[in-house]
Design a protein around this motif. Structure first.
Motif, PDB file in Angstrom:
ATOM      1  N   ILE A  13      23.443  63.778  83.849  1.00 26.53           N
ATOM      2  CA  ILE A  13      22.005  63.940  83.626  1.00 26.53           C
ATOM      3  C   ILE A  13      21.614  65.416  83.742  1.00 26.53           C
ATOM      4  O   ILE A  13      22.188  66.147  84.541  1.00 26.53           O
ATOM      5  CB  ILE A  13      21.193  63.069  84.624  1.00 26.53           C
ATOM      6  N   SER A  14      20.670  65.828  82.918  1.00 22.09           N
ATOM      7  CA  SER A  14      20.213  67.223  82.960  1.00 22.09           C
ATOM      8  C   SER A  14      18.692  67.257  83.068  1.00 22.09           C
ATOM      9  O   SER A  14      18.000  66.299  82.703  1.00 22.09           O
ATOM     10  CB  SER A  14      20.642  67.973  81.702  1.00 22.09           C
ATOM     11  N   GLU A  15      18.186  68.368  83.561  1.00 23.29           N
ATOM     12  CA  GLU A  15      16.737  68.544  83.677  1.00 23.29           C
ATOM     13  C   GLU A  15      16.068  68.433  82.312  1.00 23.29           C
ATOM     14  O   GLU A  15      15.010  67.805  82.177  1.00 23.29           O
ATOM     15  CB  GLU A  15      16.421  69.900  84.307  1.00 23.29           C
ATOM     16  N   GLU A  16      16.675  69.014  81.300  1.00 24.96           N
ATOM     17  CA  GLU A  16      16.104  68.980  79.953  1.00 24.96           C
ATOM     18  C   GLU A  16      15.982  67.547  79.438  1.00 24.96           C
ATOM     19  O   GLU A  16      14.985  67.179  78.829  1.00 24.96           O
ATOM     20  CB  GLU A  16      16.949  69.817  78.981  1.00 24.96           C
ATOM     21  N   ARG A  17      17.003  66.757  79.694  1.00 22.50           N
ATOM     22  CA  ARG A  17      16.988  65.370  79.222  1.00 22.50           C
ATOM     23  C   ARG A  17      15.900  64.556  79.919  1.00 22.50           C
ATOM     24  O   ARG A  17      15.208  63.760  79.294  1.00 22.50           O
ATOM     25  CB  ARG A  17      18.353  64.738  79.457  1.00 22.50           C
ATOM     26  N   VAL A  18      15.731  64.773  81.232  1.00 27.72           N
ATOM     27  CA  VAL A  18      14.689  64.063  81.975  1.00 27.72           C
ATOM     28  C   VAL A  18      13.311  64.481  81.456  1.00 27.72           C
ATOM     29  O   VAL A  18      12.442  63.645  81.217  1.00 27.72           O
ATOM     30  CB  VAL A  18      14.809  64.336  83.492  1.00 27.72           C
ATOM     31  N   ARG A  19      13.116  65.785  81.267  1.00 30.56           N
ATOM     32  CA  ARG A  19      11.834  66.268  80.751  1.00 30.56           C
ATOM     33  C   ARG A  19      11.536  65.660  79.377  1.00 30.56           C
ATOM     34  O   ARG A  19      10.413  65.251  79.090  1.00 30.56           O
ATOM     35  CB  ARG A  19      11.829  67.789  80.654  1.00 30.56           C
ATOM     36  N   GLU A  20      12.537  65.585  78.542  1.00 36.56           N
ATOM     37  CA  GLU A  20      12.372  65.018  77.206  1.00 36.56           C
ATOM     38  C   GLU A  20      11.956  63.547  77.276  1.00 36.56           C
ATOM     39  O   GLU A  20      11.060  63.113  76.555  1.00 36.56           O
ATOM     40  CB  GLU A  20      13.691  65.152  76.445  1.00 36.56           C
ATOM     41  N   LYS A  21      12.585  62.782  78.158  1.00 37.01           N
ATOM     42  CA  LYS A  21      12.289  61.348  78.273  1.00 37.01           C
ATOM     43  C   LYS A  21      10.891  61.092  78.829  1.00 37.01           C
ATOM     44  O   LYS A  21      10.227  60.148  78.429  1.00 37.01           O
ATOM     45  CB  LYS A  21      13.320  60.647  79.165  1.00 37.01           C
ATOM     46  N   PHE A  22      10.432  61.931  79.758  1.00 32.03           N
ATOM     47  CA  PHE A  22       9.146  61.701  80.405  1.00 32.03           C
ATOM     48  C   PHE A  22       7.989  62.450  79.752  1.00 32.03           C
ATOM     49  O   PHE A  22       6.834  62.200  80.089  1.00 32.03           O
ATOM     50  CB  PHE A  22       9.224  62.060  81.890  1.00 32.03           C
ATOM     51  N   ALA A  23       8.251  63.325  78.824  1.00 38.32           N
ATOM     52  CA  ALA A  23       7.186  64.107  78.180  1.00 38.32           C
ATOM     53  C   ALA A  23       6.179  63.219  77.452  1.00 38.32           C
ATOM     54  O   ALA A  23       5.003  63.575  77.342  1.00 38.32           O
ATOM     55  CB  ALA A  23       7.785  65.127  77.219  1.00 38.32           C
ATOM     56  N   SER A  24       6.610  62.067  76.998  1.00 42.64           N
ATOM     57  CA  SER A  24       5.707  61.192  76.256  1.00 42.64           C
ATOM     58  C   SER A  24       4.686  60.488  77.150  1.00 42.64           C
ATOM     59  O   SER A  24       3.676  59.994  76.652  1.00 42.64           O
ATOM     60  CB  SER A  24       6.503  60.147  75.478  1.00 42.64           C
ATOM     61  N   VAL A  25       4.909  60.449  78.458  1.00 42.43           N
ATOM     62  CA  VAL A  25       3.965  59.767  79.346  1.00 42.43           C
ATOM     63  C   VAL A  25       2.972  60.713  80.014  1.00 42.43           C
ATOM     64  O   VAL A  25       1.938  60.275  80.491  1.00 42.43           O
ATOM     65  CB  VAL A  25       4.685  58.923  80.422  1.00 42.43           C
ATOM     66  N   GLY A  26       3.303  61.989  80.058  1.00 43.55           N
ATOM     67  CA  GLY A  26       2.389  62.950  80.669  1.00 43.55           C
ATOM     68  C   GLY A  26       3.098  64.253  80.970  1.00 43.55           C
ATOM     69  O   GLY A  26       4.313  64.369  80.808  1.00 43.55           O
ATOM     70  N   PRO A  27       2.316  65.240  81.424  1.00 49.57           N
ATOM     71  CA  PRO A  27       2.904  66.540  81.731  1.00 49.57           C
ATOM     72  C   PRO A  27       3.921  66.451  82.875  1.00 49.57           C
ATOM     73  O   PRO A  27       3.623  65.898  83.933  1.00 49.57           O
ATOM     74  CB  PRO A  27       1.700  67.390  82.155  1.00 49.57           C
ATOM     75  N   VAL A  28       5.103  66.983  82.641  1.00 42.15           N
ATOM     76  CA  VAL A  28       6.161  67.023  83.648  1.00 42.15           C
ATOM     77  C   VAL A  28       6.078  68.380  84.347  1.00 42.15           C
ATOM     78  O   VAL A  28       6.251  69.412  83.711  1.00 42.15           O
ATOM     79  CB  VAL A  28       7.554  66.827  83.013  1.00 42.15           C
ATOM     80  N   HIS A  29       5.807  68.355  85.647  1.00 48.28           N
ATOM     81  CA  HIS A  29       5.676  69.607  86.379  1.00 48.28           C
ATOM     82  C   HIS A  29       6.978  70.065  87.012  1.00 48.28           C
ATOM     83  O   HIS A  29       7.199  71.263  87.162  1.00 48.28           O
ATOM     84  CB  HIS A  29       4.587  69.490  87.447  1.00 48.28           C
ATOM     85  N   ALA A  30       7.824  69.108  87.392  1.00 51.95           N
ATOM     86  CA  ALA A  30       9.083  69.495  88.022  1.00 51.95           C
ATOM     87  C   ALA A  30      10.093  68.361  87.880  1.00 51.95           C
ATOM     88  O   ALA A  30       9.725  67.186  87.820  1.00 51.95           O
ATOM     89  CB  ALA A  30       8.871  69.807  89.495  1.00 51.95           C
TER      90      ALA A  30
END
Length: 79
Positions: A13-30
C-alpha cells in the motif's frame, strides 16, 4: 476532521494509492501508513474533512470488505 483506521491492507500500500481511493469522498488531509510491529500487515490512518455521517457510512461499507485477497476493516477514530 475525521480519522479512519484501516487494517488488512495490502503490504505494498502507498500513500498515493490511499489518497486516490479516498479523494472521491472528500478532501484527504493526511495519510499515515504504520509498518512498525508487523511490516507484513500495515495499518493506515486516513484523515478526511468529512461529516460524521459520511465517516460512519464509509466505515460501515469498508468493514469486512474483501479487496485484492485481503479482508479490510475500518474503524472511526475518536481523536
Amino acid at each position: 476532521m475525521k480519522k479512519i483506521l484501516l487494517t488488512g491492507v495490502a503490504i505494498d500500500i502507498s500513500e498515493e494509492r490511499v489518497r486516490e481511493k479516498f479523494a472521491s469522498v472528500g478532501p484527504v488531509h493526511a495519510v499515515e501508513i504504520i509498518r512498525e510491529g508487523d511490516p507484513d500487515h500495515p495499518m493506515v490512518i486516513v484523515t478526511l474533512d468529512i461529516s460524521d455521517e459520511l465517516a460512519f457510512t464509509i466505515v460501515s461499507r469498508v468493514t469486512n470488505f474483501w479487496h485484492e485477497g485481503n479482508l479490510i476493516t475500518a474503524q472511526l477514530m475518536l481523536h
